[in-house]
Scaffold this motif. Structure first.
Motif, PDB file in Angstrom:
ATOM      1  N   VAL A  14       0.823  -1.205   0.000  1.00  0.00           N
ATOM      2  CA  VAL A  14       0.000   0.000   0.000  1.00  0.00           C
ATOM      3  C   VAL A  14       0.863   1.262   0.000  1.00  0.00           C
ATOM      4  O   VAL A  14       0.401   2.345  -0.394  1.00  0.00           O
ATOM      5  CB  VAL A  14      -0.981  -0.010   1.191  1.00  0.00           C
ATOM      6  CG1 VAL A  14      -0.296   0.393   2.497  1.00  0.00           C
ATOM      7  CG2 VAL A  14      -2.195   0.873   0.909  1.00  0.00           C
TER       8      VAL A  14
ATOM      9  N   THR B  48       1.069  -0.428  -9.675  1.00  0.00           N
ATOM     10  CA  THR B  48       0.000  -0.371 -10.668  1.00  0.00           C
ATOM     11  C   THR B  48       0.399  -1.004 -11.995  1.00  0.00           C
ATOM     12  O   THR B  48      -0.461  -1.224 -12.856  1.00  0.00           O
ATOM     13  CB  THR B  48      -0.438   1.081 -10.912  1.00  0.00           C
ATOM     14  OG1 THR B  48       0.705   1.866 -11.277  1.00  0.00           O
ATOM     15  CG2 THR B  48      -1.082   1.667  -9.671  1.00  0.00           C
TER      16      THR B  48
ATOM     17  N   TRP C 298      -1.330  -5.704  -7.996  1.00  0.00           N
ATOM     18  CA  TRP C 298      -2.169  -4.514  -7.922  1.00  0.00           C
ATOM     19  C   TRP C 298      -3.624  -4.903  -7.632  1.00  0.00           C
ATOM     20  O   TRP C 298      -4.277  -4.312  -6.768  1.00  0.00           O
ATOM     21  CB  TRP C 298      -2.042  -3.726  -9.207  1.00  0.00           C
ATOM     22  CG  TRP C 298      -2.904  -2.516  -9.399  1.00  0.00           C
ATOM     23  CD1 TRP C 298      -3.569  -2.180 -10.547  1.00  0.00           C
ATOM     24  CD2 TRP C 298      -3.178  -1.452  -8.466  1.00  0.00           C
ATOM     25  NE1 TRP C 298      -4.250  -0.991 -10.383  1.00  0.00           N
ATOM     26  CE2 TRP C 298      -4.026  -0.520  -9.121  1.00  0.00           C
ATOM     27  CE3 TRP C 298      -2.810  -1.214  -7.149  1.00  0.00           C
ATOM     28  CZ2 TRP C 298      -4.498   0.639  -8.498  1.00  0.00           C
ATOM     29  CZ3 TRP C 298      -3.286  -0.059  -6.520  1.00  0.00           C
ATOM     30  CH2 TRP C 298      -4.114   0.849  -7.194  1.00  0.00           C
TER      31      TRP C 298
ATOM     32  N   ALA D  11      -3.736  -6.214  -3.963  1.00  0.00           N
ATOM     33  CA  ALA D  11      -3.648  -5.126  -2.985  1.00  0.00           C
ATOM     34  C   ALA D  11      -4.958  -4.343  -2.927  1.00  0.00           C
ATOM     35  O   ALA D  11      -5.404  -3.946  -1.838  1.00  0.00           O
ATOM     36  CB  ALA D  11      -2.487  -4.204  -3.331  1.00  0.00           C
ATOM     37  N   ARG D  12      -5.599  -4.121  -4.068  1.00  0.00           N
ATOM     38  CA  ARG D  12      -6.894  -3.428  -4.072  1.00  0.00           C
ATOM     39  C   ARG D  12      -7.961  -4.261  -3.381  1.00  0.00           C
ATOM     40  O   ARG D  12      -8.833  -3.724  -2.685  1.00  0.00           O
ATOM     41  CB  ARG D  12      -7.331  -3.085  -5.500  1.00  0.00           C
ATOM     42  CG  ARG D  12      -6.382  -2.155  -6.203  1.00  0.00           C
ATOM     43  CD  ARG D  12      -6.962  -1.408  -7.384  1.00  0.00           C
ATOM     44  NE  ARG D  12      -7.796  -2.146  -8.297  1.00  0.00           N
ATOM     45  CZ  ARG D  12      -7.356  -2.921  -9.298  1.00  0.00           C
ATOM     46  NH1 ARG D  12      -6.057  -3.105  -9.470  1.00  0.00           N
ATOM     47  NH2 ARG D  12      -8.206  -3.505 -10.118  1.00  0.00           N
TER      48      ARG D  12
ATOM     49  N   PHE E 271      -7.327  -3.705   0.247  1.00  0.00           N
ATOM     50  CA  PHE E 271      -7.610  -2.306   0.599  1.00  0.00           C
ATOM     51  C   PHE E 271      -9.106  -2.078   0.730  1.00  0.00           C
ATOM     52  O   PHE E 271      -9.564  -1.349   1.624  1.00  0.00           O
ATOM     53  CB  PHE E 271      -7.022  -1.386  -0.469  1.00  0.00           C
ATOM     54  CG  PHE E 271      -7.221   0.082  -0.198  1.00  0.00           C
ATOM     55  CD1 PHE E 271      -6.340   0.766   0.626  1.00  0.00           C
ATOM     56  CD2 PHE E 271      -8.277   0.777  -0.771  1.00  0.00           C
ATOM     57  CE1 PHE E 271      -6.513   2.129   0.873  1.00  0.00           C
ATOM     58  CE2 PHE E 271      -8.463   2.133  -0.524  1.00  0.00           C
ATOM     59  CZ  PHE E 271      -7.574   2.813   0.299  1.00  0.00           C
ATOM     60  N   GLN E 272      -9.883  -2.694  -0.151  1.00  0.00           N
ATOM     61  CA  GLN E 272     -11.332  -2.492  -0.151  1.00  0.00           C
ATOM     62  C   GLN E 272     -12.064  -3.366   0.865  1.00  0.00           C
ATOM     63  O   GLN E 272     -13.292  -3.294   0.985  1.00  0.00           O
ATOM     64  CB  GLN E 272     -11.873  -2.741  -1.566  1.00  0.00           C
ATOM     65  CG  GLN E 272     -11.382  -1.701  -2.568  1.00  0.00           C
ATOM     66  CD  GLN E 272     -11.702  -2.051  -4.010  1.00  0.00           C
ATOM     67  OE1 GLN E 272     -12.716  -2.690  -4.292  1.00  0.00           O
ATOM     68  NE2 GLN E 272     -10.845  -1.636  -4.939  1.00  0.00           N
TER      69      GLN E 272
ATOM     70  N   HIS F  10      -8.532  -0.455   4.519  1.00  0.00           N
ATOM     71  CA  HIS F  10      -8.474   0.934   4.049  1.00  0.00           C
ATOM     72  C   HIS F  10      -8.707   1.925   5.177  1.00  0.00           C
ATOM     73  O   HIS F  10      -8.183   3.041   5.143  1.00  0.00           O
ATOM     74  CB  HIS F  10      -9.489   1.172   2.925  1.00  0.00           C
ATOM     75  CG  HIS F  10     -10.914   1.076   3.364  1.00  0.00           C
ATOM     76  ND1 HIS F  10     -11.621  -0.108   3.320  1.00  0.00           N
ATOM     77  CD2 HIS F  10     -11.766   2.012   3.868  1.00  0.00           C
ATOM     78  CE1 HIS F  10     -12.846   0.106   3.760  1.00  0.00           C
ATOM     79  NE2 HIS F  10     -12.958   1.371   4.104  1.00  0.00           N
TER      80      HIS F  10
ATOM     81  N   LEU G  90      -3.799   8.402  -6.435  1.00  0.00           N
ATOM     82  CA  LEU G  90      -4.128   7.245  -5.594  1.00  0.00           C
ATOM     83  C   LEU G  90      -5.584   6.820  -5.723  1.00  0.00           C
ATOM     84  O   LEU G  90      -6.032   5.933  -5.000  1.00  0.00           O
ATOM     85  CB  LEU G  90      -3.804   7.576  -4.130  1.00  0.00           C
ATOM     86  CG  LEU G  90      -2.324   7.896  -3.853  1.00  0.00           C
ATOM     87  CD1 LEU G  90      -2.152   8.467  -2.447  1.00  0.00           C
ATOM     88  CD2 LEU G  90      -1.459   6.657  -4.027  1.00  0.00           C
TER      89      LEU G  90
ATOM     90  N   TRP H 132      -7.133   2.970  -6.077  1.00  0.00           N
ATOM     91  CA  TRP H 132      -7.299   1.990  -5.011  1.00  0.00           C
ATOM     92  C   TRP H 132      -8.752   1.543  -4.836  1.00  0.00           C
ATOM     93  O   TRP H 132      -9.010   0.466  -4.301  1.00  0.00           O
ATOM     94  CB  TRP H 132      -6.768   2.550  -3.685  1.00  0.00           C
ATOM     95  CG  TRP H 132      -5.275   2.471  -3.597  1.00  0.00           C
ATOM     96  CD1 TRP H 132      -4.379   3.472  -3.836  1.00  0.00           C
ATOM     97  CD2 TRP H 132      -4.504   1.314  -3.258  1.00  0.00           C
ATOM     98  NE1 TRP H 132      -3.088   3.011  -3.673  1.00  0.00           N
ATOM     99  CE2 TRP H 132      -3.131   1.695  -3.313  1.00  0.00           C
ATOM    100  CE3 TRP H 132      -4.823   0.004  -2.912  1.00  0.00           C
ATOM    101  CZ2 TRP H 132      -2.097   0.806  -3.032  1.00  0.00           C
ATOM    102  CZ3 TRP H 132      -3.790  -0.881  -2.622  1.00  0.00           C
ATOM    103  CH2 TRP H 132      -2.451  -0.484  -2.689  1.00  0.00           C
ATOM    104  N   THR H 133      -9.683   2.350  -5.289  1.00  0.00           N
ATOM    105  CA  THR H 133     -11.095   1.995  -5.097  1.00  0.00           C
ATOM    106  C   THR H 133     -11.734   1.411  -6.353  1.00  0.00           C
ATOM    107  O   THR H 133     -12.940   1.170  -6.365  1.00  0.00           O
ATOM    108  CB  THR H 133     -11.897   3.228  -4.652  1.00  0.00           C
ATOM    109  OG1 THR H 133     -11.758   4.273  -5.642  1.00  0.00           O
ATOM    110  CG2 THR H 133     -11.395   3.744  -3.312  1.00  0.00           C
TER     111      THR H 133
ATOM    112  N   HIS I 240     -11.447  -4.892  -8.693  1.00  0.00           N
ATOM    113  CA  HIS I 240     -10.230  -5.705  -8.761  1.00  0.00           C
ATOM    114  C   HIS I 240     -10.463  -7.082  -9.369  1.00  0.00           C
ATOM    115  O   HIS I 240      -9.528  -7.734  -9.816  1.00  0.00           O
ATOM    116  CB  HIS I 240      -9.618  -5.859  -7.370  1.00  0.00           C
ATOM    117  CG  HIS I 240     -10.598  -6.329  -6.327  1.00  0.00           C
ATOM    118  ND1 HIS I 240     -11.029  -7.635  -6.234  1.00  0.00           N
ATOM    119  CD2 HIS I 240     -11.231  -5.649  -5.333  1.00  0.00           C
ATOM    120  CE1 HIS I 240     -11.874  -7.746  -5.241  1.00  0.00           C
ATOM    121  NE2 HIS I 240     -12.035  -6.553  -4.672  1.00  0.00           N
TER     122      HIS I 240
END
Length: 333
Positions: free
Chosen positions: A229, A247, A253, A256-257, A260-261, A266, A297, A300-301, A304
């Motif tokens: 992250v 990315t 990538w 990680a997303r 994060f989600q 997050h 950034l 990230w949302t 995925h």
């Protein structure tokens, strides 16, 4: 901030975790599990501390272990509580984390690191042993886990988790620092090569499975996530880990997303703290202390697609509820 390196090899020398007492259910080290007794001190900028933030959130330990957040910008006395009124932590009553270190050992002259767990009644540091802190949250604090908490260190997978954690620590978590803090070309290139070789290996592993071990999130995913992250925001440019951006590595990538989600991830990430810490504290690398505006950034949302792979983040458990008001990050409010 002075970065310690070996004068012969140019390799970064990391300070050991000097305080390694454990807080356990049976109190065998003199520190028994007791809700409300201990305070977790973190910086939201620090990847080692971020592990503890994620685990605490996922397990629902917010009401058992209180949280102190240090300013991402350190001075010569290291981590300080200048984000709090009057520059003091409101529970511990101290201005600098070093005060808790010196209450535990008056002649201590080593590094002051986070995460740190402090005994509130005595004001003494108990532990700064970040690899063990999160494992003990999972295994020793079970009486205070929330209903539906995931098993982040399942016994049947512990050998595999430990093996992956060792590799990820050496070649990812630590390697980005070893590349960024190297004072000789050969030391930098060694860390750079190990980092990307391991990321390629992890990418291959994750191309066919949603999580690193088994079908659910484990400690292994958390330890990799806290480096990923930060990758594009600081490690790619600031630490010269620039073969690829995160990315530009499609599997990692997306992975990680996915994390994060997931609730509990997050809502512990503060990109503002991360960027200001690295670019303004490491003046040997960035003497101007200018914080870059980029990268963008917002990705990230974005979707995925990892749901198509086998696995459920929490297994038979449930996501954590929203964080307590005191824990909400300004970036996610």
């Amino acid at each position: 901030m002075t970065i310690p390196t070996d004068p012969e090899t140019g390799e970064f020398v990391r300070s050991p975790n000097h305080f390694a007492a454990r807080i356990t259910a049976d109190g065998r080290d003199g520190w028994p599990v007791e809700p409300g007794r201990y305070r977790l001190v973190v910086s939201r900028a620090c990847p080692w501390a971020s592990r503890a933030l994620v685990v605490r959130r996922l397990l629902g330990l917010e009401h058992a272990i209180s949280l102190a957040v240090a300013d991402p910008i350190q001075d010569e006395r290291s981590w300080r509580f200048t984000l709090d009124p009057d520059g003091r932590d409101p529970v511990l009553g101290i201005r600098f984390l070093s005060e808790a270190y010196h209450k535990a050992e008056s002649r201590y002259d080593g590094g002051i690191s986070v995460p740190a767990v402090v005994d509130v009644p005595s004001g003494k540091l108990v532990t700064n042993d970040y690899p063990q802190i999160t494992l003990d949250f999972s295994t020793e604090w079970t009486k205070y886990h929330r209903d539906g908490a995931p098993d982040l260190y399942p016994e049947r997978h512990r050998d595999e988790i430990d093996e992956i954690n060792r590799a990820v620590y050496k070649d990812v978590n630590a390697a980005v620092y070893e590349a960024g803090f190297a004072s000789k070309q050969s030391a930098y290139e060694d860390a750079y090569s190990r980092l990307f070789a391991r990321l390629d290996q992890l990418s291959g592993r994750l191309s066919g499975q949603r999580f690193l071990v088994g079908d659910t999130i484990t400690e292994a995913d958390i330890r990799l996530f806290t480096t990923l992250v930060r990758f594009d925001a600081v490690y790619h440019g600031h630490f010269k880990c620039n073969r690829n951006k995160l990315t530009e590595m499609p599997v990692l990538w997306a992975y990680a997303r996915d994390l994060f989600q997931t609730p509990g991830f997050h809502d512990t990430v503060d990109f503002d703290h991360i960027k200001r810490h690295y670019y303004q504290v490491h003046t040997q690398i960035n003497p101007t202390r200018i914080v870059p505006v980029g990268p963008d950034l917002s990705g990230w949302t974005t979707p995925h697609g990892r749901e198509e792979l086998r696995g459920r983040p929490f297994g038979d458990g449930t996501p954590p509820p929203p964080p307590p008001a005191d824990d909400v990050l300004s970036a996610t409010e």
